[in-house]
Scaffold this motif. Structure first.
Motif, PDB file in Angstrom:
ATOM      1  N   MET A 161       0.861  -1.184   0.000  1.00 56.28           N
ATOM      2  CA  MET A 161       0.000   0.000   0.000  1.00 56.28           C
ATOM      3  C   MET A 161       0.898   1.234   0.000  1.00 56.28           C
ATOM      4  O   MET A 161       1.996   1.206   0.544  1.00 56.28           O
ATOM      5  CB  MET A 161      -0.867   0.020   1.269  1.00 56.28           C
ATOM      6  CG  MET A 161      -1.802  -1.148   1.394  1.00 56.28           C
ATOM      7  SD  MET A 161      -2.559  -1.296   3.044  1.00 56.28           S
ATOM      8  CE  MET A 161      -3.206   0.330   3.346  1.00 56.28           C
ATOM      9  N   LYS A 162       0.415   2.311  -0.572  1.00 50.55           N
ATOM     10  CA  LYS A 162       1.182   3.557  -0.568  1.00 50.55           C
ATOM     11  C   LYS A 162       0.976   4.344   0.720  1.00 50.55           C
ATOM     12  O   LYS A 162       1.834   5.106   1.129  1.00 50.55           O
ATOM     13  CB  LYS A 162       0.802   4.392  -1.782  1.00 50.55           C
ATOM     14  CG  LYS A 162       1.224   3.735  -3.076  1.00 50.55           C
ATOM     15  CD  LYS A 162       0.858   4.561  -4.277  1.00 50.55           C
ATOM     16  CE  LYS A 162       1.363   3.850  -5.514  1.00 50.55           C
ATOM     17  NZ  LYS A 162       0.490   3.860  -6.609  1.00 50.55           N
ATOM     18  N   ASP A 210      -4.736   3.823   1.395  1.00 52.61           N
ATOM     19  CA  ASP A 210      -4.714   3.182   0.084  1.00 52.61           C
ATOM     20  C   ASP A 210      -5.597   1.933   0.140  1.00 52.61           C
ATOM     21  O   ASP A 210      -5.461   1.105   1.022  1.00 52.61           O
ATOM     22  CB  ASP A 210      -3.273   2.800  -0.259  1.00 52.61           C
ATOM     23  CG  ASP A 210      -3.107   2.283  -1.672  1.00 52.61           C
ATOM     24  OD1 ASP A 210      -4.068   2.345  -2.456  1.00 52.61           O
ATOM     25  OD2 ASP A 210      -2.001   1.813  -1.986  1.00 52.61           O
ATOM     26  N   THR A 211      -6.515   1.813  -0.779  1.00 54.37           N
ATOM     27  CA  THR A 211      -7.422   0.655  -0.814  1.00 54.37           C
ATOM     28  C   THR A 211      -7.065  -0.213  -2.005  1.00 54.37           C
ATOM     29  O   THR A 211      -7.185   0.232  -3.143  1.00 54.37           O
ATOM     30  CB  THR A 211      -8.890   1.115  -0.924  1.00 54.37           C
ATOM     31  OG1 THR A 211      -9.169   1.957   0.180  1.00 54.37           O
ATOM     32  CG2 THR A 211      -9.833  -0.055  -0.917  1.00 54.37           C
ATOM     33  N   VAL A 267     -10.283  -2.625  -5.677  1.00 53.89           N
ATOM     34  CA  VAL A 267      -9.767  -1.677  -6.672  1.00 53.89           C
ATOM     35  C   VAL A 267      -8.735  -2.404  -7.546  1.00 53.89           C
ATOM     36  O   VAL A 267      -9.075  -2.968  -8.566  1.00 53.89           O
ATOM     37  CB  VAL A 267      -9.176  -0.411  -5.996  1.00 53.89           C
ATOM     38  CG1 VAL A 267      -8.675   0.566  -7.050  1.00 53.89           C
ATOM     39  CG2 VAL A 267     -10.216   0.257  -5.109  1.00 53.89           C
ATOM     40  N   SER A 268      -7.440  -2.393  -7.143  1.00 55.88           N
ATOM     41  CA  SER A 268      -6.424  -3.078  -7.957  1.00 55.88           C
ATOM     42  C   SER A 268      -6.504  -4.601  -7.812  1.00 55.88           C
ATOM     43  O   SER A 268      -6.031  -5.330  -8.671  1.00 55.88           O
ATOM     44  CB  SER A 268      -5.020  -2.571  -7.619  1.00 55.88           C
ATOM     45  OG  SER A 268      -4.722  -2.796  -6.265  1.00 55.88           O
ATOM     46  N   VAL A 269      -7.088  -5.070  -6.723  1.00 59.53           N
ATOM     47  CA  VAL A 269      -7.406  -6.494  -6.554  1.00 59.53           C
ATOM     48  C   VAL A 269      -8.929  -6.556  -6.469  1.00 59.53           C
ATOM     49  O   VAL A 269      -9.504  -6.417  -5.392  1.00 59.53           O
ATOM     50  CB  VAL A 269      -6.755  -7.091  -5.288  1.00 59.53           C
ATOM     51  CG1 VAL A 269      -7.147  -8.553  -5.130  1.00 59.53           C
ATOM     52  CG2 VAL A 269      -5.236  -6.937  -5.336  1.00 59.53           C
ATOM     53  N   ILE A 317      -9.765 -15.961  -5.047  1.00 58.35           N
ATOM     54  CA  ILE A 317     -10.842 -15.085  -5.493  1.00 58.35           C
ATOM     55  C   ILE A 317     -11.344 -14.408  -4.226  1.00 58.35           C
ATOM     56  O   ILE A 317     -12.109 -14.994  -3.454  1.00 58.35           O
ATOM     57  CB  ILE A 317     -11.968 -15.862  -6.207  1.00 58.35           C
ATOM     58  CG1 ILE A 317     -11.404 -16.586  -7.436  1.00 58.35           C
ATOM     59  CG2 ILE A 317     -13.101 -14.907  -6.590  1.00 58.35           C
ATOM     60  CD1 ILE A 317     -12.386 -17.522  -8.112  1.00 58.35           C
ATOM     61  N   PRO A 318     -10.851 -13.185  -3.944  1.00 63.08           N
ATOM     62  CA  PRO A 318     -11.252 -12.509  -2.712  1.00 63.08           C
ATOM     63  C   PRO A 318     -12.657 -11.938  -2.796  1.00 63.08           C
ATOM     64  O   PRO A 318     -13.108 -11.543  -3.867  1.00 63.08           O
ATOM     65  CB  PRO A 318     -10.217 -11.392  -2.558  1.00 63.08           C
ATOM     66  CG  PRO A 318      -9.621 -11.194  -3.902  1.00 63.08           C
ATOM     67  CD  PRO A 318      -9.843 -12.446  -4.687  1.00 63.08           C
TER      68      PRO A 318
END
Length: 185
Positions: free
Chosen positions: A56-57, A61-62, A66-68, A107-108
């Motif tokens: 995470m930045k 950061d989520t 989003v990206s996952v 698969i979250p």
């Protein structure tokens, strides 16, 4: 004659330089550091997990959703697909797993994750994921943590009956028990 020789030599050197550059470009640079978790059970059964550690930045950061993305196949880390190696037959989250090396995918989702064990190893991301090579899929509850983990982390946590694979990132975690497979008589 000498000019032709020098010209040929320059062309040859240029060709080799281009070849070296092309070979370097074939391998994608890793975006994340490599993580390694190992555990040896009391009977000598060895478990190893190798994975990429995205980060995470900031605390705000989520990544999940989003990206996952929720409910989509994820390589369970970054860069290469995560790999697990076991030296003896075990159960992973209650499912039998023969000795060997496998890829792990997930698969979250907000309430539960699907953990996938797949026979194909050496995969980059999910690009060549082949569902027909799945050994099994298992549902695991999604747990919340009070602490924020800025880097995706996998631990092999000691347990009196074997160990637990714990994966955690942000405030989200899953736990998959790993137990020595009992011999049937």
């Amino acid at each position: 004659m000498m000019i032709k020789y020098i010209h040929s030599l320059i062309l040859l050197i240029s060709f080799f330089c281009l070849q070296l550059n092309a070979q370097e470009l074939e391998h994608k640079p890793r975006k994340s550091e490599t993580g390694l978790a190992t555990y040896t059970m009391g009977d000598g059964t060895y478990v190893k997990v190798t994975y990429g550690r995205p980060k995470m930045k900031s605390d705000f950061d989520t990544k999940f959703g989003v990206s996952v993305p929720w409910r989509k196949l994820w390589r369970f880390g970054d860069d290469d697909a995560t790999e697990i190696t076991v030296t003896e037959k075990v159960t992973l989250a209650g499912q039998p797993l023969e000795a060997g090396t496998y890829s792990l995918y997930a698969i979250p989702d907000t309430a539960e994750w699907t953990l996938i064990v797949n026979k194909a190893v050496g995969q980059w991301g999910t690009f060549k994921y082949d569902q027909s090579k799945d050994v099994f899929r298992v549902k695991l509850p999604s747990l919340n943590s009070f602490k924020i983990f800025k880097k995706f982390s996998i631990f092999l946590q000691e347990d009196p009956e074997g160990c637990n694979l714990v994966a955690i990132w942000q405030r989200v975690s899953i736990v998959a028990p790993i137990r020595k497979e009992e011999e049937s008589e």
